[in-house]
Design a protein around this motif. Structure first.
Motif, PDB file in Angstrom:
ATOM      1  N   LYS A 201     -12.553 -84.118  75.899  1.00 29.15           N
ATOM      2  CA  LYS A 201     -12.995 -82.930  75.839  1.00 29.15           C
ATOM      3  C   LYS A 201     -12.676 -82.401  74.299  1.00 29.15           C
ATOM      4  O   LYS A 201     -12.148 -83.063  73.460  1.00 29.15           O
ATOM      5  CB  LYS A 201     -11.745 -82.035  76.488  1.00 29.15           C
ATOM      6  N   TYR A 202     -13.408 -81.482  74.127  1.00 32.12           N
ATOM      7  CA  TYR A 202     -13.334 -80.805  72.607  1.00 32.12           C
ATOM      8  C   TYR A 202     -13.004 -79.237  72.679  1.00 32.12           C
ATOM      9  O   TYR A 202     -13.342 -78.574  73.694  1.00 32.12           O
ATOM     10  CB  TYR A 202     -14.807 -80.917  71.903  1.00 32.12           C
ATOM     11  N   VAL A 203     -12.226 -78.911  71.642  1.00 31.57           N
ATOM     12  CA  VAL A 203     -11.787 -77.484  71.720  1.00 31.57           C
ATOM     13  C   VAL A 203     -12.158 -76.912  70.357  1.00 31.57           C
ATOM     14  O   VAL A 203     -12.266 -77.404  69.359  1.00 31.57           O
ATOM     15  CB  VAL A 203     -10.165 -77.408  71.581  1.00 31.57           C
ATOM     16  N   CYS A 204     -12.733 -75.735  70.711  1.00 31.24           N
ATOM     17  CA  CYS A 204     -13.055 -74.593  69.404  1.00 31.24           C
ATOM     18  C   CYS A 204     -11.952 -74.275  68.666  1.00 31.24           C
ATOM     19  O   CYS A 204     -11.084 -73.817  69.188  1.00 31.24           O
ATOM     20  CB  CYS A 204     -13.874 -73.299  70.068  1.00 31.24           C
TER      21      CYS A 204
ATOM     22  N   TYR B 269     -12.155 -72.144  72.997  1.00 32.38           N
ATOM     23  CA  TYR B 269     -12.936 -72.567  74.200  1.00 32.38           C
ATOM     24  C   TYR B 269     -12.811 -74.167  74.349  1.00 32.38           C
ATOM     25  O   TYR B 269     -12.765 -74.782  73.444  1.00 32.38           O
ATOM     26  CB  TYR B 269     -14.426 -72.054  74.002  1.00 32.38           C
ATOM     27  N   VAL B 270     -12.782 -74.710  75.391  1.00 32.52           N
ATOM     28  CA  VAL B 270     -12.876 -76.055  75.699  1.00 32.52           C
ATOM     29  C   VAL B 270     -14.043 -76.500  76.275  1.00 32.52           C
ATOM     30  O   VAL B 270     -14.394 -76.239  77.373  1.00 32.52           O
ATOM     31  CB  VAL B 270     -11.598 -76.534  76.822  1.00 32.52           C
ATOM     32  N   TYR B 271     -14.569 -77.446  75.428  1.00 36.28           N
ATOM     33  CA  TYR B 271     -15.822 -77.864  76.145  1.00 36.28           C
ATOM     34  C   TYR B 271     -15.560 -79.172  76.969  1.00 36.28           C
ATOM     35  O   TYR B 271     -15.003 -80.167  76.496  1.00 36.28           O
ATOM     36  CB  TYR B 271     -16.936 -78.541  75.001  1.00 36.28           C
ATOM     37  N   ASP B 272     -15.510 -79.126  78.348  1.00 36.29           N
ATOM     38  CA  ASP B 272     -15.266 -80.156  79.359  1.00 36.29           C
ATOM     39  C   ASP B 272     -16.661 -81.022  79.553  1.00 36.29           C
ATOM     40  O   ASP B 272     -17.286 -80.356  80.438  1.00 36.29           O
ATOM     41  CB  ASP B 272     -14.585 -79.718  80.554  1.00 36.29           C
TER      42      ASP B 272
ATOM     43  N   THR C 290     -24.121 -73.889  70.356  1.00 32.31           N
ATOM     44  CA  THR C 290     -22.899 -73.323  69.668  1.00 32.31           C
ATOM     45  C   THR C 290     -21.962 -72.744  70.754  1.00 32.31           C
ATOM     46  O   THR C 290     -22.124 -72.740  71.986  1.00 32.31           O
ATOM     47  CB  THR C 290     -23.384 -71.802  69.013  1.00 32.31           C
ATOM     48  N   CYS C 291     -20.686 -72.489  70.441  1.00 36.44           N
ATOM     49  CA  CYS C 291     -19.688 -72.046  71.205  1.00 36.44           C
ATOM     50  C   CYS C 291     -20.180 -70.967  72.102  1.00 36.44           C
ATOM     51  O   CYS C 291     -20.391 -69.858  71.609  1.00 36.44           O
ATOM     52  CB  CYS C 291     -18.443 -71.853  70.629  1.00 36.44           C
ATOM     53  N   PRO C 292     -19.982 -70.989  73.522  1.00 34.98           N
ATOM     54  CA  PRO C 292     -20.425 -70.059  74.423  1.00 34.98           C
ATOM     55  C   PRO C 292     -19.576 -68.705  74.170  1.00 34.98           C
ATOM     56  O   PRO C 292     -19.976 -67.638  74.621  1.00 34.98           O
ATOM     57  CB  PRO C 292     -20.181 -70.492  75.808  1.00 34.98           C
ATOM     58  N   LEU C 293     -18.348 -68.658  73.628  1.00 33.66           N
ATOM     59  CA  LEU C 293     -17.564 -67.635  73.435  1.00 33.66           C
ATOM     60  C   LEU C 293     -17.778 -66.903  71.969  1.00 33.66           C
ATOM     61  O   LEU C 293     -17.784 -65.735  71.940  1.00 33.66           O
ATOM     62  CB  LEU C 293     -16.064 -67.753  73.524  1.00 33.66           C
TER      63      LEU C 293
ATOM     64  N   GLU D 226     -17.220 -77.023  64.217  1.00 34.23           N
ATOM     65  CA  GLU D 226     -15.963 -76.185  64.408  1.00 34.23           C
ATOM     66  C   GLU D 226     -15.192 -76.538  65.592  1.00 34.23           C
ATOM     67  O   GLU D 226     -14.329 -76.055  65.802  1.00 34.23           O
ATOM     68  CB  GLU D 226     -16.285 -74.740  64.369  1.00 34.23           C
ATOM     69  N   PHE D 227     -15.429 -77.565  66.265  1.00 38.49           N
ATOM     70  CA  PHE D 227     -14.789 -78.203  67.370  1.00 38.49           C
ATOM     71  C   PHE D 227     -14.001 -79.415  67.108  1.00 38.49           C
ATOM     72  O   PHE D 227     -14.329 -80.365  66.076  1.00 38.49           O
ATOM     73  CB  PHE D 227     -15.444 -78.476  68.520  1.00 38.49           C
TER      74      PHE D 227
END
Length: 53
Positions: free
Chosen positions: A3-6, A11-14, A38-41, A48-49
């Protein structure tokens, strides 16, 4: 898959869930996300992740 976090908003990309609201299918590894994803939030770019543990 990892997983990656912004780093900006948390925000966590799972990969197992993907990002269906933005056309990313489940089981899509972070490295395979489109360059313009890009980050959805908060809309920052992929660089940036950070990978989570």
């Amino acid at each position: 898959m990892k997983k990656y976090v912004c780093d900006i908003c948390g925000y966590v990309y799972d990969p197992s869930k993907g990002d269906p609201d933005n056309g990313i299918e489940p089981n899509t590894p972070f490295k395979d996300l489109p360059d313009d994803w890009t980050c959805p939030l908060c809309a920052v770019e992929k660089d940036e992740f950070s990978q989570t543990d």
